[in-house]
Design a protein around this motif. Structure first.
Motif, PDB file in Angstrom:
ATOM      1  N   GLN A 171       6.484  -0.180 -14.513  1.00  0.00           N
ATOM      2  CA  GLN A 171       6.366   0.972 -13.620  1.00  0.00           C
ATOM      3  C   GLN A 171       4.917   1.432 -13.465  1.00  0.00           C
ATOM      4  O   GLN A 171       4.532   1.948 -12.440  1.00  0.00           O
ATOM      5  CB  GLN A 171       7.227   2.127 -14.146  1.00  0.00           C
ATOM      6  N   GLU A 172       4.118   1.224 -14.497  1.00  0.00           N
ATOM      7  CA  GLU A 172       2.702   1.591 -14.417  1.00  0.00           C
ATOM      8  C   GLU A 172       1.861   0.327 -14.465  1.00  0.00           C
ATOM      9  O   GLU A 172       2.237  -0.642 -15.110  1.00  0.00           O
ATOM     10  CB  GLU A 172       2.304   2.459 -15.626  1.00  0.00           C
ATOM     11  N   GLY A 173       0.720   0.349 -13.801  1.00  0.00           N
ATOM     12  CA  GLY A 173      -0.232  -0.732 -14.001  1.00  0.00           C
ATOM     13  C   GLY A 173      -0.535  -1.553 -12.763  1.00  0.00           C
ATOM     14  O   GLY A 173      -1.646  -2.006 -12.583  1.00  0.00           O
ATOM     15  N   MET A 174       0.459  -1.727 -11.887  1.00  0.00           N
ATOM     16  CA  MET A 174       0.148  -2.475 -10.662  1.00  0.00           C
ATOM     17  C   MET A 174      -0.632  -1.572  -9.713  1.00  0.00           C
ATOM     18  O   MET A 174      -0.445  -0.357  -9.718  1.00  0.00           O
ATOM     19  CB  MET A 174       1.444  -2.911  -9.979  1.00  0.00           C
ATOM     20  N   SER A 175      -1.468  -2.178  -8.893  1.00  0.00           N
ATOM     21  CA  SER A 175      -2.149  -1.370  -7.880  1.00  0.00           C
ATOM     22  C   SER A 175      -1.114  -0.970  -6.830  1.00  0.00           C
ATOM     23  O   SER A 175      -0.073  -1.611  -6.676  1.00  0.00           O
ATOM     24  CB  SER A 175      -3.290  -2.152  -7.245  1.00  0.00           C
ATOM     25  N   GLU A 176      -1.410   0.089  -6.080  1.00  0.00           N
ATOM     26  CA  GLU A 176      -0.479   0.531  -5.039  1.00  0.00           C
ATOM     27  C   GLU A 176      -0.298  -0.554  -3.986  1.00  0.00           C
ATOM     28  O   GLU A 176       0.773  -0.718  -3.418  1.00  0.00           O
ATOM     29  CB  GLU A 176      -1.017   1.803  -4.367  1.00  0.00           C
TER      30      GLU A 176
END
Ligand SMILES: *Cc1c(COP(=O)(O)O)cnc(C)c1O
Length: 476
Positions: A171-176
């Protein structure tokens, strides 16, 4: 034919079997037992062919009779046609551009997800679909991604009748931008599962789920599939020819290539291209702070020290899985010894060439060189290329690692070709830090609104393997 790197019996399978099974049952990697040769006459002929033609012939020799020729050609026309590569001019899918004296980029980022993985996956997805049709089978794929592989694999599977894919992402960590690209592909046979955890949790879940007998028939999408390697060889051929054209070189003149490397898939394809006859002198491996490949080249020791997160995230690895195929070659195609070598690496996290009777300099002897980059080097290299080309060329952080290493490691007495693996619009943050927001190139239409388009494309799940299994059970 293909054989597992860990099989002492050298049992051979065809391309279709190697493609669908991914990894061999003994844990080894399917590898071609010998490589076709590209003669001088063939090189001359390729000069007049578009990329689809070069691909069909060069890669076709690896497919053999696994798929009918007309199916292979139709696949190539679709995979590398205008729908997927809208900016390709005159059939040049992988353009070459000069960025300095003797220094050139081979741009591999023109595909649907704007990164070089498209070049292999667009072909491989179609081939899998056709092989499954021949066998009257279907295949459900399960993968985990921290960014780029996810969207490239999903785009390759989308609309393929016999394939379905479940992709886990943190859920966290990828770029938008990356999340947007994936989310926008949701629907039909593509399922995006957003896990309330880290990338490592997603990867662990994939391992646990595929180890469960109920899900043992799930396939994998990963960079060790032999189809991904063989479909990367043609752009070395196309890149070489284009480079010779631009430098007024003669066919047969050598070039050096510099490759931003992680799992060693791209570099292995370059090695195969060289073995087949493309005049590549040195293959220079560029790493970021995760420098396992550089340490191997310099010391003859392969050691997994884990990985750290960097600003060229697609190269953040602690081990380079495709090396196993090169080691197998170094060890005289001896499956038993390669198995021992790899098992030692897996248990002790470290193994050295000399313990297996090889030279400490085996990588260098085989024509590999290496260097590493860093965050600061990346930022300053993006800025330097931008100013050297008077704002014409904006490179992404992975390509920047390779340009930096090229300037420090390549001898530049012959033309040097740097493989450019991603479009800078995917990494706007670091690019803006290097050259200012004003320098960021305009997005092509298909990415204009990608963050918004993909926002609702994820099923949110807790960090719990049971919940993920239940979702797959209900939707497979
Ligand atoms: C995957 C990737 C790499 C590394 O390629 P390997 O074949 O794993 O060595 C480099 N750059 C980008 C942008 C990538 O997505």
């Amino acid at each position: 034919m293909y054989t597992s790197t860990r099989d002492p019996e050298r049992i051979e399978v065809g391309y279709d079997e190697a493609l669908i099974s991914g990894m061999a049952p003994d844990g080894g990697l399917y590898t071609p037992t010998d490589l076709p040769e590209i003669s001088f006459d063939e090189l001359e002929l390729y000069q007049n062919l578009p990329y689809t033609g070069i691909f069909s012939i060069v890669h076709g020799q690896f497919v053999g009779k696994s798929l009918p020729i007309d199916v292979q050609m139709a696949n190539a026309l679709e995979a590398y046609g205008p729908d997927n590569f809208p900016d390709a001019v005159g059939g040049v899918v992988t353009p070459v551009r000069r960025i300095g004296r003797g220094l050139f980029l081979l741009d591999l980022s023109g595909g649907p997800t704007a990164a070089f993985k498209d070049l292999a996956l667009q072909a491989v997805g179609r081939e899998m679909d056709k092989v499954l049709e021949q066998r009257d089978q279907k295949l459900v794929l399960l993968g985990a991604t921290s960014g780029d592989t996810g969207s490239a694999a999903e785009h390759a599977v989308k609309d393929r009748e016999r394939l379905k894919i479940f992709m886990l992402s943190p859920q966290e960590g990828m770029s938008e931008f990356q999340a947007g690209q994936m989310g926008a592909l949701t629907g039909g046979n593509v399922h995006n599962l957003s896990v309330d955890g880290a990338f490592d949790d997603c990867q662990d879940m994939v391992k646990r789920i595929t180890a469960n007998p109920e899900f043992s028939d799930l396939g994998a999408v990963n960079s060790i599939n032999i189809g991904r390697i063989t479909s990367q060889i043609p752009y070395y051929v196309a890149g070489y020819l284009e480079l010779m054209k631009q430098t007024n070189g003669e066919l047969g003149d050598p070039m050096d290539v510099v490759i931003p490397s992680g799992n060693f898939g791209n570099a292995l394809a370059g090695h195969y291209a060289r073995e087949m006859g493309i005049p590549i002198r040195n293959i220079i491996l560029a790493t970021n702070e995760n420098d396992v490949l550089n340490r191997l080249v310099q010391t003859g020791q392969y050691e997994n020290r884990g990985s750290q997160i960097t600003t060229s995230p697609s190269m953040d690895i602690g081990k380079s899985s495709n090396l196993e195929r090169l080691f197998w070659e170094f060890l005289g195609q001896n499956g038993a010894m390669t198995g021992r070598f790899m098992r030692q690496f897996e248990t002790e996290k470290r193994v050295s060439f000399v313990e297996y009777g090889l030279s400490r300099t085996a990588m260098k002897d085989a024509g590999f060189r290496s260097g590493t980059s860093s965050h600061d080097a990346r930022v300053s290299t993006i800025a330097r290329v931008y100013s050297d080309t008077r704002g014409r060329e904006v490179i992404d952080p992975h390509t920047a690692d390779a340009v930096y290493v090229a300037r420090n490691t390549a001898s530049m007495d012959i033309p040097t070709l740097v493989l450019s693996t991603a479009n800078p619009v995917k990494f706007e943050g670091i690019v803006a830090r290097a050259i200012g927001a004003i320098g960021i190139p305009a997005r092509s239409k298909r990415f204009e609104d990608i963050e918004r388009l993909g926002r609702d494309g994820f099923v949110k799940l807790p960090n719990d393997v049971e919940a993920v299994m239940e979702y797959i059970r209900d939707n497979r």
